[in-house]
Design an enzyme around this catalytic site. Structure first.
Site, PDB file in Angstrom:
ATOM      1  CG  ASP A   1      64.813  71.500  10.671  1.00 19.33           C
ATOM      2  OD1 ASP A   1      65.677  72.091  11.351  1.00 19.33           O
ATOM      3  OD2 ASP A   1      64.060  70.629  11.145  1.00 19.33           O
ATOM      4  CE  LYS A   2      59.968  73.992   4.964  1.00 14.84           C
ATOM      5  NZ  LYS A   2      58.563  74.061   4.512  1.00 14.84           N
TER       6      LYS A   2
ATOM      7  CG  HIS B   1      66.610  70.025  14.810  1.00 11.32           C
ATOM      8  ND1 HIS B   1      66.679  68.862  15.551  1.00 11.32           N
ATOM      9  CD2 HIS B   1      65.835  69.738  13.730  1.00 11.32           C
ATOM     10  CE1 HIS B   1      65.957  67.920  14.946  1.00 11.32           C
ATOM     11  NE2 HIS B   1      65.446  68.422  13.839  1.00 11.32           N
TER      12      HIS B   1
END
Length: 493
Positions: free
Chosen positions: A108-109, A132
């Site tokens: 995600d980051k 996601h």
């Protein structure tokens, strides 16, 4: 960038949270044909990236991997994984411009950086995929309007995505199309074909939304899936040792107990898990679960509220910007807990039934945790099907990681986002359980069987009715009907 969910009006928020439709098998009659002959480039070759790619290639799709130039030059793990499995690997500049579908399967980051580097290289009218939706929903990423943005989210770790496919099955999957990016109306066809190529259509596919996937996923992983297992492991181990149990026995009971208990949960829900107990133990587990709800329900609701409002994501992203200082500190602290450093249980044998008989409070924690997470999601507008997959369904898979290498393995396998949320929850839940629940435990709640007792038939009947009629059990029975070939997961030592 502004949090996308917070830019929506109330009606739009409720609409997006409530997007949830179990798709009929005949909707996947074309399999992955829509993507055959198209160039698919995956960015990132971690657990999801590699295993989804293997499945898609085996389904007849053209798969290659785009990695950063330095990852290729230095032959990093992602490069090695891709090349050792026979995939074409190239830089962004080499592979992205000709891709029809680019799938971002990095952590995600890294998503904002990946989007900034990759999207300008993408050709007109191509598609961009996620597994996601955090980058879209919480960071408010805006993708070029000619690009179709879709999501296919398997509800399992990447290793299980591959193993189930090899068995001829698959894992339940959520798919969605970002409403701001579907210029040609092809988003759903792309998402369906992608899900079919990974095997998801064999286990059941939910048509969802980016919003519903993100909000429910964050809630599940922070509370019952990771946070509750971590807090429960720490306090139960400490209690067993304080009571004079052999530390090696205590370690094994906890490490493998979650997996054994939740295997029953997987096959027959909370009902079957509770039915593995004697009548006296079932009554006690039910009573303990109700007490756990009193102690922790406010914490569950706070996590749900912070997820809905965006408070959680803004707090975590501030830690990203600060070099993950809190994440690394909390990870180190977890590694120093007594449970993580407990002795190996070489030579100690624990039967399957003993995990239930001697782990009544662990059963109670699972029951209470699943029900609280499910109820909090549904009360926030998330549909029951999504809430089930993000609470009860994934729990055996996470418990299996603890069986392999305790909490370390769980926190390695889950995403950094899940790990950060786990620590936020467990840091509050652990002292609550230690100070309020553990002193209430009686002989037979943990470490030894519940003593035989006279049973009130009416009371037992009412408890059974309450267990079987909770909404998570009702929807679970329906959804498990679509997963008729689930394998047993076992690392039992």
């Amino acid at each position: 960038m502004a949090n996308y969910f917070n830019t929506l009006n109330l009606r739009q928020k409720l609409d997006q949270l409530g997007r949830c439709r179990f798709m009929d098998r005949n909707e996947f009659a074309d399999g992955c044909n829509f993507l055959k002959g198209k160039k698919i480039v995956i960015v990132g070759c971690g657990a999801q990236g590699l295993n989804q790619g293997l499945n898609m290639r085996d389904s007849g799709l053209d798969i290659s991997y785009a990695l950063r130039a330095e990852a290729i030059a230095e032959k990093r793990a992602s490069f090695t994984r891709a090349t050792e499995n026979g995939f074409k690997v190239g830089t962004y500049q080499e592979l992205i411009p000709t891709a029809d579908l680019v799938i971002n399967l990095t952590p995600d980051k890294q998503h904002s950086k990946v989007v900034a580097d990759v999207v300008p290289l993408m050709k007109q009218g191509s598609a961009f995929g996620y597994s996601h939706g955090f980058n879209i929903v919480e960071e408010g990423e805006q993708i070029r309007k000619d690009i179709t943005v879709v999501m296919t989210a398997p509800k399992c770790p990447g290793t299980e995505v591959r193993e189930e496919y090899k068995r001829g099955f698959g894992v339940p999957t959520l798919i969605a199309v970002h409403p701001e990016n579907d210029p040609k109306g092809e988003g759903m066809a792309i998402a369906k074909a992608w899900a079919s190529a990974t095997g998801g259509d064999r286990a059941g596919v939910l048509e969802s939304s980016f919003v519903a996937e993100v909000k429910s996923d964050l809630m599940g992983e922070q509370t019952i899936l990771c946070g509750m297992l971590q807090a429960g492991s720490i306090v139960c181990y400490d209690k067993l040792v304080a009571d004079g149990k052999d530390p090696a026995y205590a370690s094994k009971l906890i490490q493998y107990g979650w997996e054994t208990i939740t295997e029953a949960l997987k096959q027959g829900g909370i009902t079957l898990m509770m039915d593995r107990l004697s009548n006296a133990a079932k009554i006690r587990a039910f009573e303990l679960s109700e007490e756990i709800k009193v102690q922790l329900n406010d914490l569950y609701l706070k996590h749900m509220d912070d997820i809905i409002s965006g408070e959680f994501s803004s707090t975590m992203m501030a830690d990203w910007a600060n070099g993950d200082v809190n994440l690394f500190k909390w990870r180190e602290e977890t590694g120093k807990t007594a449970f993580e450093n407990s002795p190996k249980a070489d030579g100690i044998k624990i039967s399957e039934q003993e995990y239930f008989d001697n782990g009544v409070v662990m059963v109670a924690m699972v029951k209470a945790g699943v029900e609280m997470a499910f109820d909090a999601m549904v009360a926030s507008g998330i549909y029951e099907e999504s809430a089930y997959y993000e609470s009860l369904h994934e729990l055996p898979l996470i418990a299996n990681t603890i069986a392999r290498k305790r909490l370390y393995e769980m926190n390695v396998v889950i995403s950094d986002t899940a790990e950060y949320g786990n620590y936020l929850f467990s840091h509050v839940a652990t002292p609550i359980l230690a100070e309020k629940l553990i002193p209430m435990l009686q002989k037979g709640d943990l470490g030894e069987p519940t003593p035989a007792a006279e049973i009130d038939n009416v009371y037992l009947r009412d408890i059974n009715d309450a267990i079987r009629n909770h909404p998570v059990e009702l929807i679970g029975q329906e959804l498990r009907g679509y997963m008729t070939d689930m394998k047993r997961i076992s690392s039992q030592g």
